[in-house]
Write an enzyme that holds these catalytic residues in place. Structure first.
Site, PDB file in Angstrom:
ATOM      1  N   ASP A  43      -2.706   2.152   6.987  1.00 36.00           N
ATOM      2  CA  ASP A  43      -1.924   1.701   5.840  1.00 36.00           C
ATOM      3  C   ASP A  43      -1.612   0.214   5.939  1.00 36.00           C
ATOM      4  O   ASP A  43      -1.675  -0.515   4.931  1.00 36.00           O
ATOM      5  CB  ASP A  43      -0.630   2.504   5.750  1.00 36.00           C
ATOM      6  CG  ASP A  43      -0.892   3.976   5.446  1.00 36.00           C
ATOM      7  OD1 ASP A  43      -1.956   4.266   4.873  1.00 36.00           O
ATOM      8  OD2 ASP A  43      -0.035   4.810   5.780  1.00 36.00           O
ATOM      9  N   GLU A 100      -2.269  -1.799  -5.583  1.00 33.89           N
ATOM     10  CA  GLU A 100      -3.511  -1.207  -6.072  1.00 33.89           C
ATOM     11  C   GLU A 100      -3.300  -0.466  -7.386  1.00 33.89           C
ATOM     12  O   GLU A 100      -2.215   0.048  -7.666  1.00 33.89           O
ATOM     13  CB  GLU A 100      -4.076  -0.235  -5.036  1.00 33.89           C
ATOM     14  CG  GLU A 100      -4.794  -0.888  -3.877  1.00 33.89           C
ATOM     15  CD  GLU A 100      -5.425   0.135  -2.964  1.00 33.89           C
ATOM     16  OE1 GLU A 100      -6.660   0.142  -2.826  1.00 33.89           O
ATOM     17  OE2 GLU A 100      -4.674   0.924  -2.376  1.00 33.89           O
ATOM     18  N   ASP A 149       0.862  -1.184   0.000  1.00 29.88           N
ATOM     19  CA  ASP A 149       0.000   0.000   0.000  1.00 29.88           C
ATOM     20  C   ASP A 149       0.894   1.228   0.000  1.00 29.88           C
ATOM     21  O   ASP A 149       1.680   1.435   0.924  1.00 29.88           O
ATOM     22  CB  ASP A 149      -0.909   0.014   1.235  1.00 29.88           C
ATOM     23  CG  ASP A 149      -1.814   1.231   1.256  1.00 29.88           C
ATOM     24  OD1 ASP A 149      -2.761   1.269   0.443  1.00 29.88           O
ATOM     25  OD2 ASP A 149      -1.569   2.148   2.068  1.00 29.88           O
TER      26      ASP A 149
END
Length: 527
Positions: free
Chosen positions: A466, A363, A274
């Site tokens: 996170d 992502e 992330d």
């Protein structure tokens, strides 16, 4: 069958103190020539697009009675294709690298042309500078068409110059990146000699430029040549106040070892990544990796910019002062050093991730949407006035997001995982990884950006937001990469975005061309 080859690039930094006056002049002249030829070619293509649209518009008015009917006819892709079949030959073929090169050769022989110096003067600029500039223009137009064909978004409003969004722009001196390329690094009268460009341990030899000293040792370059690589081209790029050169090598495929997953990677398994602003990277293994610190950089940059603002700048009638020029060089050097350090930190982090884990999940973030400016808020009580919309605070967040370089992290992981035997899984951007509890799977309706700690009301999990998002990314990468591909895609698959208001087809959509398609294949108007 021809032997299979692949390409590798070796980046080297030129030693500015060791450059001779002639070499400095040739570097500047080559970069200026490349920029001038690129702008000339783009202007020629834009003029050709204008002539083709004018011909189509005249044809449409000839077979219709009103302006509305003509616009409707111009918006019909099938009619445009059929009409262009009757157009003159020069309107059916877009100028490309070859035709523009021939035209430039003719202009260089014309004494009244701006390019007559190429034929008349002993300038020392390589002929490959011109061909690569036109090749870069062709590549820019091809990228525009590839993006237009792969995108599922409606067309956006044209730019201020009337051209569609994504169409190549003109390069401006002191603002665009100066670059040029030179080929035939190993060509001799007796064939290819890959050792021709190696001068010494810290020197390389480039045609037209001679021997150039570099900061790095050429050991890596020499090792590739010993394994059968052949230097093909050298691309020079000005970064700040310094020059870098990328040597492109053609390497036999058999000398490159196949990527193998190590025992350490298999033992570590999968990891979710992330990316963020507070911490550069958060891993599902509960690791927070920070980026390069920027407080000292911003402090020094503000001080230097204040010094430059108090001096006589380029807008003064007498021109810039020597103090302003020196301060500007210091600012450029500071920004260059900061960029190099941030780039090195990114390479360090991405290699560490690619070599440690077997599967890496990340992502698919919409960085352009994350850094968009907030919409104005009209004041209902005072028409014509606006309420505060947090634009200044959002500008600071946008600056931090761009410095974090989310797209660069994904790009580096994409090719480094293939080098080191790992697998990269791209998780859909609309998956609620930050709002979902990694313990029980509960999804929050809202989660403010200021909430740095995730607190689950169902199971009581308390975790850094996170790290919680990284765990969810890891779960999606493991559970859906082999079974369900709804939220997992390859890096080459575009992500559909939310719908946007459509617009009418107009002249800005027509003046384009693509080498791979017929000249009459034009984008159709949105429904």
């Amino acid at each position: 069958m021809a032997d299979m080859t692949c390409s590798r690039a070796v980046l080297l930094h030129l030693d500015a103190a060791a450059l001779t006056d002639d070499q400095k002049l040739l570097l500047e002249r080559s970069a200026g020539t490349s920029r001038a030829v690129y702008n000339w070619g783009l202007a020629a293509i834009n003029a050709w697009n204008g002539r083709r649209y004018a011909w189509l518009r005249e044809r449409a008015h000839a077979v219709t009675r009103t302006e509305g009917e003509a616009q409707t006819l111009l918006g019909d892709a099938d009619w445009r294709r059929g009409a262009l079949l009757q157009a003159p030959e020069e309107l059916r073929r877009r100028p490309n690298r070859t035709s523009l090169g021939r035209r430039l050769t003719e202009l260089s022989s014309d004494q009244g042309s701006r390019f007559h110096w190429w034929h008349a003067e002993n300038h020392g600029v390589s002929r490959f500078v011109v061909s690569t500039a036109l090749g870069d223009l062709d590549a820019a137009i091809a990228r525009y068409w590839d993006h237009l064909g792969a995108s599922t978004r409606p067309s956006r409003e044209p730019r201020k110059d009337g051209r569609p969004v994504g169409w190549p722009r003109f390069k401006k001196k002191h603002r665009s990146k100066d670059s040029f390329a030179i080929f035939n690094l190993s060509v001799t009268s007796r064939g290819d000699d890959p050792w021709k460009m190696i001068d010494q341990g810290h020197r390389i030899r480039i045609p037209n430029l001679g021997s150039l000293r570099v900061h790095e040792n050429t050991r890596r370059l020499r090792r590739w040549i010993q394994r059968g690589a052949i230097p093909k081209s050298a691309r020079f790029v000005r970064r700040g106040t310094r020059w870098t050169v990328s040597i492109v090598l053609e390497i036999p495929a058999e000398v490159i070892p196949a990527p193998v997953t190590t025992r350490r990677q298999r033992a570590a398994g999968a990891a979710g990544v992330d990316v963020g602003v507070h911490s550069l990277v958060a891993l599902s293994t509960d690791e927070l990796i920070g980026g390069y610190p920027s407080a000292a950089f911003w402090r020094r940059l503000r001080r230097l910019q204040r010094h430059a603002a108090r001096k006589r700048g380029p807008t003064h009638e007498q021109g810039p002062s020597a103090g302003w020029a020196e301060t500007t060089r210091r600012i450029a050097r500071l920004q260059h050093v900061d960029a190099v350090r941030r780039r090195g930190r990114l390479h360090e982090v991405t290699k560490r991730i690619a070599t440690r884990f077997e599967t890496v999940g990340i992502e698919d973030l919409a960085v352009a949407g994350m850094t968009a400016a907030p919409h104005p808020k009209p004041d209902p009580d005072h028409p014509g006035s606006f309420l505060p919309n947090g634009r200044r605070a959002k500008a600071g967040l946008n600056r931090s997001i761009r410095r974090a370089a989310f797209g660069e992290i994904r790009r580096q992981l994409h090719y480094k995982t293939s080098w080191y035997g790992a697998c990269l899984v791209i998780v859909d951007r609309f998956a609620p990884t930050s709002k979902t509890c990694s313990g029980c799977g509960a999804v929050k309706a809202t989660l403010c950006l200021s909430e740095r700690v995730y607190r689950c009301e169902r199971c009581g999990l308390v975790l850094d937001r996170d790290l919680n998002a990284a765990r969810n990314i890891c779960s999606l990468a493991l559970t859906r990469s082999a079974v369900d591909t709804d939220d997992v895609k390859s890096c080459d698959t575009p992500t559909p975005s939310r719908s946007r208001p459509t617009r009418r087809w107009g002249p800005a959509d027509l003046p384009k061309g693509r080498p791979q398609r017929p000249a009459m294949d034009l984008p159709s108007p949105p429904p």
